[in-house]
Design an enzyme around this catalytic site. Structure first.
Site, PDB file in Angstrom:
ATOM      1  N   GLN A  56      -3.411 -25.464  -7.450  1.00  0.00           N
ATOM      2  CA  GLN A  56      -2.424 -24.725  -6.667  1.00  0.00           C
ATOM      3  C   GLN A  56      -2.173 -25.345  -5.298  1.00  0.00           C
ATOM      4  OE1 GLN A  56      -3.950 -20.698  -6.614  1.00  0.00           O
ATOM      5  NE2 GLN A  56      -3.795 -20.489  -8.829  1.00  0.00           N
ATOM      6  N   GLU A  85      -0.179  -6.906  -4.740  1.00  0.00           N
ATOM      7  CA  GLU A  85       0.059  -5.962  -3.656  1.00  0.00           C
ATOM      8  C   GLU A  85       1.214  -6.375  -2.752  1.00  0.00           C
ATOM      9  OE1 GLU A  85      -4.605  -4.511  -3.029  1.00  0.00           O
ATOM     10  OE2 GLU A  85      -3.501  -5.407  -1.355  1.00  0.00           O
ATOM     11  N   TYR A 121      -7.693  -5.232   4.574  1.00  0.00           N
ATOM     12  CA  TYR A 121      -6.922  -4.833   3.405  1.00  0.00           C
ATOM     13  C   TYR A 121      -7.732  -4.825   2.111  1.00  0.00           C
ATOM     14  CZ  TYR A 121      -3.112  -4.179   6.479  1.00  0.00           C
ATOM     15  OH  TYR A 121      -2.339  -3.667   7.490  1.00  0.00           O
ATOM     16  N   HIS A 132      -5.881 -20.757  -4.656  1.00  0.00           N
ATOM     17  CA  HIS A 132      -5.689 -19.729  -3.629  1.00  0.00           C
ATOM     18  C   HIS A 132      -5.637 -20.284  -2.199  1.00  0.00           C
ATOM     19  CE1 HIS A 132      -7.462 -16.418  -6.498  1.00  0.00           C
ATOM     20  NE2 HIS A 132      -6.532 -17.166  -7.078  1.00  0.00           N
ATOM     21  N   TYR A 167     -10.603 -11.045 -14.783  1.00  0.00           N
ATOM     22  CA  TYR A 167     -10.006 -11.580 -16.008  1.00  0.00           C
ATOM     23  C   TYR A 167     -10.903 -11.359 -17.221  1.00  0.00           C
ATOM     24  CZ  TYR A 167      -6.685 -13.641 -12.795  1.00  0.00           C
ATOM     25  OH  TYR A 167      -5.726 -13.812 -11.817  1.00  0.00           O
TER      26      TYR A 167
END
Length: 381
Positions: free
Chosen positions: A89, A251, A261, A160, A272
């Site tokens: 990513q 979210e 949060y 991420h 998963y």
């Protein structure tokens, strides 16, 4: 939920943006007929889009290229772009123009920086570079490059990274950071992974950051998993982000300074493997999302609609959706989500970024080897 997948019409429009034949699709939506027109193809996993003052587009490709798109054609890579860790990513991620770009040429790039750039042994971390864009007939180059932010803990994970940049009404920068696939990092108050940081345009730390006891001074908020969309509402400076959950639990957050949060202590998603994560979906002292998705839509890119073409959508949030290949409109009244509309579901591809142009149209990038730049507007406009 309003579903706008019906009444899809395939057409061909000649001559738009200089292309010889541009495919388009028209659907029925709450705002009437909307047409999605392909402006450019052949982009290599495009990640972010910016509008140049002269009407051209600036696009990042995750593999590491920054390109100008003009008349349906992507130009050669801009020189002077930082080397990136283009794996998984990671890669070249967001691009945002400074408010005074028309005069200064200044822009900001976020990217997965190689550990070797700072003499570390291995891995990558999210970084932000500022530079001055010089364009000419042969392409262009970045000048006066300066890395103004580094997340610092270089990790071999390729997951991420975040990472969006949103400029606040005061000119400071919000930068979203993923937890790098190591969920415990998002609750470490000294580890910037899994947080939103707030920095000045030169990378220094604003004196009015929350400065909570034990927090790194860069932090605006903590407890995020992988926020890939961020936008500031112009009238009040409110920061909205969208982030990927695990299995379910994506979210939308209204992110306020000094707040936690919750990830991974609380979440509406599951691992998963199917096993639960954390302590449930609520806990005192931890913030609830403004809205969540289960099953996931994998939100990426976020914009506030303030154009003139679709007056009924004024102030609503528009997000890309990687899962389900959709554009998501969230009907926002004040700070409350009162409805959701899925648009072009399964028709355009994995939507990675969404922006609203000065013409009032919505522009989207699709994440693919042959990624596309798409314009979405009321039929005939």
């Amino acid at each position: 939920m309003i579903n706008a997948k019906s009444a899809i019409v395939l057409t061909a429009i000649l001559g738009l943006s200089g292309t010889s034949a541009t495919q388009a699709q028209t659907i029925q939506s709450s705002a009437g007929a909307l047409t999605a027109t392909v402006l450019a193809e052949g982009l290599n996993h495009p990640w972010a889009l910016a509008f140049l003052p002269d009407g051209r587009f600036l696009v990042t490709e995750r593999s590491g290229a920054l390109r100008v798109v003009e008349k349906g054609v992507a130009g050669p890579p801009i020189e002077g772009v930082p080397a990136v860790a283009a794996s998984g990513q990671g890669g070249l991620l967001d691009v945002v123009l400074a408010p005074d770009f028309a005069e200064s040429g200044r822009l900001y790039l976020s990217y997965a920086e190689l550990a070797s750039a700072v003499g570390a042994q291995r891995g990558a971390a999210t970084a932000v570079m500022a530079g001055r864009l010089e364009l000419d007939g042969d392409g262009g180059r970045l000048e006066d490059q300066e890395v103004i932010f580094r997340a610092e803990q270089y990790d071999p994970s390729t997951r991420h990274f975040g990472s969006r940049i949103a400029i606040g009404t005061d000119g400071n920068l919000f930068v979203t950071l993923g937890d790098r696939g190591r969920m415990e990092r998002a609750q470490d108050p000294l580890d910037l992974a899994g947080g939103v940081v707030r920095i000045a345009p030169d990378g220094t730390i604003p004196q009015d950051n929350p400065q909570r006891d034990g927090w790194a001074p860069e932090f605006w908020s903590i407890g995020h998993r992988n926020p890939q969309g961020a936008v500031v509402r112009p009238d009040d400076g409110a920061l909205f982000t969208v982030e990927h959950g695990a299995q379910g639990g994506d979210e939308l957050n209204l992110v306020e300074g000094g707040k936690n949060y919750g990830w991974p202590v609380i979440t509406y998603g599951r691992d998963y493997s199917g096993l639960p994560i954390g302590e449930g979906d609520s806990k005192e002292g931890l913030e609830q999302p403004l809205h969540y998705w289960d099953p996931s839509v994998s939100p990426s890119g976020l914009a506030i609609y303030e154009g003139a073409l679709i007056p009924d959508w004024q102030g609503d949030l528009i997000s890309g959706g990687l899962s389900g290949e959709r554009l998501v409109r969230l009907d926002l009244e004040g700070d409350a989500v009162v409805g959701q509309e899925d648009l072009f579901q399964g028709e355009l591809g994995r939507i990675r970024d969404v922006r609203v142009g000065a013409d009032g149209a919505i522009y989207a990038l699709t994440d693919a080897d042959n990624g596309r730049l798409i314009r979405i507007a009321p039929e005939g406009k």
